[in-house]
Design a protein around this motif. Structure first.
Motif, mmCIF file in Angstrom:
data_model
loop_
_atom_site.group_PDB
_atom_site.id
_atom_site.type_symbol
_atom_site.label_atom_id
_atom_site.label_comp_id
_atom_site.label_asym_id
_atom_site.label_seq_id
_atom_site.Cartn_x
_atom_site.Cartn_y
_atom_site.Cartn_z
ATOM 1 N N THR A 52 0.152 1.719 2.498
ATOM 2 C CA THR A 52 -1.189 1.146 2.421
ATOM 3 C C THR A 52 -1.853 1.271 3.786
ATOM 4 O O THR A 52 -1.415 0.664 4.767
ATOM 5 N N ALA A 95 -4.137 3.788 -0.687
ATOM 6 C CA ALA A 95 -2.699 3.946 -0.938
ATOM 7 C C ALA A 95 -2.347 5.425 -0.879
ATOM 8 O O ALA A 95 -2.772 6.209 -1.726
ATOM 9 N N GLY A 488 1.628 -2.976 -2.049
ATOM 10 C CA GLY A 488 0.585 -2.201 -2.698
ATOM 11 C C GLY A 488 -0.554 -3.040 -3.231
ATOM 12 O O GLY A 488 -1.442 -2.493 -3.910
ATOM 13 N N SER A 491 -4.435 -1.903 -2.795
ATOM 14 C CA SER A 491 -4.512 -0.452 -2.622
ATOM 15 C C SER A 491 -3.944 0.286 -3.830
ATOM 16 O O SER A 491 -4.495 1.299 -4.262
#
Length: 625
Positions: A52, A95, A488, A491
């Motif tokens: 990220t 991401a 995560g 993202s």
């Protein structure tokens, strides 16, 4: 190597990227150094299968190009997630799922003032991703929704418009896959309006020969609006409005009628007579006002041509396009100064500065991009003294490639949600291209699932991306605050939440990446998500849940179950597919918050979508669970 050297290296690579894949005229010139501050606050946090990358926004930037290198000194390459067009994102976080797990990378980010003006690369930071151990628990993400919060009205950018290639298809009695083209396109538009709330439709070739508005007899212009009337009557009967793309060129008016595009040979030439072009535009707009009324037509958008910055769509020079724009805008305004005209309807965010600077009326900006969320054009409009100018992305999608399998996937569905959530409150329209697989730019569909651009297949079966928008449409009108933490969060895993007038709370979660190499999923990117809803005033709620993933609400999976070997279903298969054309819903259950809070645990594959809805109950309908 200095940061300045790295920035120059990055700009050179950006030129190369913008000039590949047949898009060299999209770049429309040399990439120059933008007068923007460098990015600050850059971080690159390692997670399972993803990194990220986050940073602080830069004033004046329309987007950001994320760069990566294997050593701190470079060379730095733009992270290529495979979407094509402009490999930039409008805001953080990002991401990166393209790296090799366990390997160290270095990240830097450059802001963009336009797609041709890149700011400096910032000082790089190290980052990377980790591999998942076999049998290890899924990484956790925690999403918190404040049910008693209020961040303002929920903005749904897809409702403004959808694409539909050329609307003469509505008049077509031919069959495609054994299905009636005109009838099914009408039904596709009805579903877009009734189920997704779409208010207008944009299409090519309104002035082309398939609608037959213009021809010359003994060298003199003749107009016939009868077929256009049938098309627009249908659109308005469906409760929608047309977005009038003024193009392509009638053959009899073209300087070079041999210059065409698409299987239906739309003429892309400038006019042989500019006065007659202006007369055609003026006559067309006058006819529309006479037929539908001024109070209706002033709500329409009149867009000048389509992607003239690509030579495949405009055989003239850039200067001739601006001549076309000026002549067209003047003709529209001569009919009524309140009718809205704009453009440039460009590919890959091209020509925006030129459009804002043109010496002609500009009532809205329109452009296109594929493979990434739409960039933020507000700084450009504000810099030209037009901060309130409507911003219309009149084509947008996961890929610009005809027949790409990604169009039929759950990956495309999570992409649509990411873009819509990103565009909310900063873009007036984000139009998915297109409503239906009844589409013939390169010929008619060869099989049921052929990678068509449509939200709906031939046969009007919903693809996962249709269901994604249908779930977003279920959300209430009051947007709720959402926070996310974990591997995560924000993202890779995102959430959108809203409340209805009766207190029903909807939370739409999805897990997706922009990385096309992960179209078919990646186990290392699957996540366990805990959705915690706070501030619930009721004592008891009905919990409903819907899913879109590899095995749920997925027409491709159902087609495979039915055999899926032939190009087209037989009658029994068509019936079975139609019966399965619905969102997959879990059995509803009843839940009781504790202290106004409730947590729902779910497993969210990548790609995958999960929508949960909490409806307050006045009376006890049965046992809680």
């Amino acid at each position: 190597m200095s940061v300045g050297d790295l920035a120059e290296q990055a700009r050179q690579r950006w030129v190369e990227l913008m000039g590949t894949g047949g898009a060299q005229d999209r770049a429309s010139g040399e990439v120059v150094a933008a007068d923007l501050s460098p990015v600050t606050g850059l971080t690159a946090v390692a997670g399972r299968g993803q990194t990220t990358v986050d940073w602080d926004p830069v004033p004046g930037a329309i987007g950001y190009a994320v760069h990566r290198a294997t050593v701190a000194t470079g060379p730095y390459e733009v992270v290529d997630h495979g979407g094509g067009d402009v490999l930039a994102v409008p805001h953080p976080p990002y991401a990166d799922t393209t790296g090799e797990p366990g390997r160290e990378y270095w990240y830097s980010v450059a802001p963009l003032a336009t797609v041709n003006a890149m700011g400096p690369l910032c000082p790089p930071v190290p980052g990377g991703s980790v591999a998942g151990e076999p049998g290890a628990a899924l990484p956790a993400v925690r999403v918190t929704v404040a049910a008693d919060g209020d961040t303002g009205p929920l903005h749904r950018p897809w409702r403004a418009m959808v694409g539909s290639e050329h609307l003469s298809h509505l008049l077509c009695a031919d069959l495609s896959g054994g299905r009636p083209i005109g009838t099914e396109l009408r039904e596709a538009l009805r579903r877009a309006h009734d189920e997704l709330g779409v208010e207008s439709v944009r299409a090519h070739a309104i002035l082309g020969d398939d609608l037959g508005i213009y021809r010359e007899v003994d060298g003199e212009p003749r107009y016939d609006f009868s077929r256009l009337d049938r098309v627009y009557d249908t659109v308005l009967e469906l409760g929608m409005r047309p977005v009038v793309e003024l193009g392509y060129m009638p053959r009899d008016l073209a300087r070079d009628p041999s210059r065409t595009v698409f299987a239906y040979q739309a003429v892309i030439s400038p006019p042989k007579n500019w006065d007659r072009w202006a007369d055609l535009v003026r006559a067309t707009v006058t006819h529309l006002v006479d037929r539908y009324g001024r109070t209706e037509v002033v709500h329409w958008f009149f867009e000048v041509w389509n992607e003239a910055n690509l030579s495949v769509f405009w055989a003239g020079s850039p200067e001739e396009y601006w001549q076309l724009y000026r002549a067209t805008a003047a003709a529209v305004k001569q009919v009524d100064p309140e009718i809205r005209v704009g453009g440039p309807a460009s590919a890959a965010v091209g020509w925006i500065d030129a459009q804002l600077a043109v010496d002609a009326p500009v009532d809205f900006l329109s452009t296109h991009v594929y493979g990434s969320p739409p960039l933020d054009l507000r700084p450009l409009a504000a810099a030209h003294g037009r901060p309130d100018l409507p911003l219309l992305w009149t084509e947008w999608g996961v890929t610009a490639t005809h027949g790409s399998d990604v169009n039929d996937t759950v990956f495309a569905a999570t992409f649509l949600l990411r873009g819509m959530r990103s565009a909310s409150r900063r873009i007036d329209a984000l139009a998915p291209w297109v409503a239906s697989d009844h589409f013939e730019e390169l010929g008619r569909p060869p099989r049921l699932l052929h990678g068509g651009f449509g939200l709906l297949t031939v046969g009007n079966l919903a693809k996962p991306k249709f269901w994604a928008l249908a779930l977003a449409q279920r959300l209430g009108d009051t947007e709720l605050p959402v926070t996310g933490v974990g591997d995560g969060a924000r993202s890779l895993v995102e959430a959108w939440a809203a409340r209805t007038a009766d207190g029903t709370v909807g939370v739409l979660c999805w897990n997706g990446t922009l990385d096309h190499s992960r179209v078919d999923g990646a186990p290392e990117l699957d996540r366990r998500v805990a959705v915690r809803v706070t501030g619930l005033p009721g004592q008891r709620y009905e919990l409903r849940q819907w899913r879109v993933d590899a095995g749920h609400s997925n027409v491709a999976a159902r087609w495979r179950e039915l055999g899926g070997g032939a190009d087209w279903p037989d009658e029994a298969q068509w019936r079975a597919l139609a019966e399965a054309d619905r969102l997959a819903e879990a059995e509803p259950r009843y839940v009781e918050p504790v202290g106004g809070e409730l947590t729902v645990e779910l497993e969210l594959p990548m790609p995958g979508i999960h929508h949960l809805e909490l409806r307050p109950l006045a009376d006890d309908p049965g046992e809680s669970g």
